[in-house]
Design a protein around this motif. Structure first.
Motif, mmCIF file in Angstrom:
data_model
loop_
_atom_site.group_PDB
_atom_site.id
_atom_site.type_symbol
_atom_site.label_atom_id
_atom_site.label_comp_id
_atom_site.label_asym_id
_atom_site.label_seq_id
_atom_site.Cartn_x
_atom_site.Cartn_y
_atom_site.Cartn_z
ATOM 1 N N ASN A 164 -33.817 -6.321 30.593
ATOM 2 C CA ASN A 164 -35.049 -5.606 29.700
ATOM 3 C C ASN A 164 -36.303 -6.196 29.528
ATOM 4 O OD1 ASN A 164 -36.146 -3.639 27.980
ATOM 5 N ND2 ASN A 164 -35.972 -4.974 25.932
ATOM 6 N N ASP A 370 -46.367 -3.713 18.724
ATOM 7 C CA ASP A 370 -45.439 -3.005 19.199
ATOM 8 C C ASP A 370 -45.858 -2.514 20.929
ATOM 9 O OD1 ASP A 370 -43.248 -2.232 17.567
ATOM 10 O OD2 ASP A 370 -44.502 -0.107 17.452
ATOM 11 N N ASN A 372 -43.920 -1.691 23.849
ATOM 12 C CA ASN A 372 -43.057 -1.718 24.757
ATOM 13 C C ASN A 372 -43.124 -1.789 26.283
ATOM 14 O OD1 ASN A 372 -44.028 0.938 24.955
ATOM 15 N ND2 ASN A 372 -42.724 1.910 23.216
ATOM 16 N N GLU A 373 -42.357 -0.815 27.172
ATOM 17 C CA GLU A 373 -41.833 -0.752 28.447
ATOM 18 C C GLU A 373 -43.263 0.559 28.685
ATOM 19 O OE1 GLU A 373 -39.095 0.837 32.091
ATOM 20 O OE2 GLU A 373 -38.148 0.198 30.331
ATOM 21 N N THR A 393 -40.914 -6.198 18.804
ATOM 22 C CA THR A 393 -39.231 -6.139 18.238
ATOM 23 C C THR A 393 -38.838 -5.524 19.725
ATOM 24 O OG1 THR A 393 -40.776 -5.737 16.598
ATOM 25 C CG2 THR A 393 -39.561 -4.037 16.634
ATOM 26 N N HIS A 394 -39.678 -4.205 20.262
ATOM 27 C CA HIS A 394 -39.052 -3.642 21.385
ATOM 28 C C HIS A 394 -38.782 -3.949 22.094
ATOM 29 C CE1 HIS A 394 -41.145 0.305 20.247
ATOM 30 N NE2 HIS A 394 -41.736 -0.572 19.903
ATOM 31 N N THR A 397 -35.010 -6.351 20.175
ATOM 32 C CA THR A 397 -34.487 -5.427 20.151
ATOM 33 C C THR A 397 -33.512 -5.009 20.954
ATOM 34 O OG1 THR A 397 -35.587 -4.508 19.016
ATOM 35 C CG2 THR A 397 -34.800 -5.709 17.640
ATOM 36 N N CYS A 398 -35.021 -4.168 21.693
ATOM 37 C CA CYS A 398 -33.845 -3.424 22.904
ATOM 38 C C CYS A 398 -33.224 -1.676 22.552
ATOM 39 C CB CYS A 398 -32.735 -4.133 23.500
ATOM 40 S SG CYS A 398 -32.439 -5.144 24.294
ATOM 41 N N GLN A 399 -35.046 -1.480 21.951
ATOM 42 C CA GLN A 399 -34.965 0.060 21.330
ATOM 43 C C GLN A 399 -34.392 0.860 21.712
ATOM 44 O OE1 GLN A 399 -38.558 0.179 18.777
ATOM 45 N NE2 GLN A 399 -37.641 -1.445 17.288
ATOM 46 N N LYS A 400 -34.982 0.849 23.355
ATOM 47 C CA LYS A 400 -34.092 2.047 24.246
ATOM 48 C C LYS A 400 -32.869 2.321 24.097
ATOM 49 C CE LYS A 400 -38.320 3.055 27.406
ATOM 50 N NZ LYS A 400 -38.156 3.397 28.984
#
Length: 421
Positions: A164, A370, A372-373, A393-394, A397-400
């Motif tokens: 990530n 917040d 993300n990629e 966070t993103h 936690t690797c939200q994807k």
């Protein structure tokens, strides 16, 4: 029915083992119960010492991508080198395993180690692909069985979060700085430490996590929070109002008054009213600059990013310059990051030209909030003036995709019989 277990907690079980740098929770009991029951079955059947080969691999790259960054090998090696059951471990297993388990099995566990295991691995931090073995172990089948869950927990998240981080690096570009700010949102303390460590492997430049900095020699970075800024209401709250100039012989001046003078001069140059700027915010900036005159980096979006935060920052930065110090930059944590960064850069250039302070034009602009990629790619498409990103966070936690899905499969038995993978 298993016997009842007396609950005990020893904080020392959760501390880092400074002899090998591994968390105290990484031990043979960090496993699934069925690994131990299978081992008992192998032992009872006389097959515990049968030589076997196991492979650890994954079937699909995470995040719908084409690659993975392999991490966790070092931790697996430490675990393997120190593999043994303590008297306390065996005592606990006596409580949770059925009474039918033979006493000799517990004696076997006390004497068990991994000295007869041979381990092969892809180098830590390598780019790897699906179905290619990352780790291969050879040795007595009972011991190899007991390694499975611990190896997987050491490799799965480490490789996932490093991958990530690498994707964030690709999205941001090689010239931008990336800082990991994820400790407060991570899955517990151990997750936070692992994230800091493996995001650094994956291409980040530093972390806010002080313990990770100490344990893993990662550069630590940070500014201040909105709570710090909003805790000030007026300039009268600043008791220490002087900063010693760097140049010898220069008189000590009232730093608050100097900042107010600069705020008035700069406001007319960049088109904002000095009266619109928040005095509590200026007080917070003055206090922070007094504490860190050579490391001043201010969070500028507590009130109004441009009309207050940016103006107050420029005032303090120019006042510090007059005393021989150079501030570092600003952090923007809300709003339209692309737009605000471009306006901030424009004003820095204006101030630099107006007051013959060319270094201010290159003031560092840090963005958070917040990210993300996809945010990074969007900012690139819009155009921006951001130099550094703080990501939390993103990232951690690797939200994807919350799990990598590595598996650990037996490849060969002592009879060299192939098994399905």
């Amino acid at each position: 029915m298993a016997a009842s277990v007396e609950k005990k907690f020893d904080v020392n079980d959760f501390l880092v083992n400074h002899d090998n740098g591994q968390s105290g929770v990484v031990q043979p009991l960090l496993t699934d119960l069925y690994q131990i029951t299978m081992t008992y079955a192998l032992w009872k059947l006389g097959k515990a010492e049968r030589i076997a080969v196991y492979n650890l691999f994954f079937r699909r790259s995470p995040f719908q991508g084409e690659f993975t960054i392999f991490c966790g090998l070092d931790e697996c090696l430490k675990f393997l080198e120190n593999f043994h059951y303590t008297d306390s471990d065996v005592s606990y297993l006596r409580q949770v395993l059925p009474p039918s388990v033979e006493e000799e099995f517990y004696t076997y566990l006390k004497q068990l180690n991994a000295k007869d295991v041979t381990m092969y691995g892809v180098p830590e931090g390598s780019v790897v692909f699906p179905r290619v073995p990352l780790i291969q172990v050879e040795g007595p089948q009972a011991v190899l069985q007991l390694l499975e869950t611990t190896f997987l927990t050491l490799v799965n998240y480490a490789s996932l979060v490093a991958t990530n981080a690498a994707r964030f690096r690709l999205a941001a570009g090689a010239e931008k700085s990336l800082l990991e700010f994820g400790l407060r949102r991570a899955q517990g303390p151990d997750g936070g430490l692992s994230a800091s460590k493996y995001c650094y492997v994956g291409g980040f430049d530093g972390t806010s996590n002080v313990l990770a900095g100490k344990l893993y020699n990662i550069p630590v970075k940070g500014t201040h929070a909105h709570a710090y800024v909003s805790s000030f209401s007026t300039l009268s709250e600043i008791p220490l109002t002087t900063i010693q100039p760097i140049a010898n012989g220069k008189p000590v001046v009232n730093f608050v008054e100097l900042c107010l003078q600069w705020r008035k001069k700069i406001s007319g140059v960049i088109g904002y009213l000095s009266e619109e700027a928040n005095d509590g915010e200026l007080a917070a900036f003055v206090g922070y600059a007094t504490a860190f005159p050579s490391g001043f980096l201010a969070l500028v979006d507590t009130y109004d990013t441009l009309r207050s935060g940016l103006l107050n920052y420029c005032a303090v930065a120019c006042a510090l310059e007059e005393l021989g110090y150079r501030s570092i930059g600003i952090r923007i944590d809300s709003g339209d990051l692309a737009y605000l960064s471009k306006v901030a850069r424009k004003h820095f250039v204006t101030v630099a030209n107006q007051f013959s302070l060319p270094w201010i034009a290159q003031t560092l602009i840090v963005a958070s909030n917040d990210i993300n990629e996809d945010t990074l790619y969007s900012l690139n498409e819009q155009g921006h003036s951001i130099d550094c990103y703080g990501v939390g966070t993103h990232l951690v936690t690797c939200q994807k995709q919350p799990a990598l899905g590595c598996v650990y499969k037996v490849l060969l038995s002592c009879l060299l019989t192939p098994y399905l993978v």
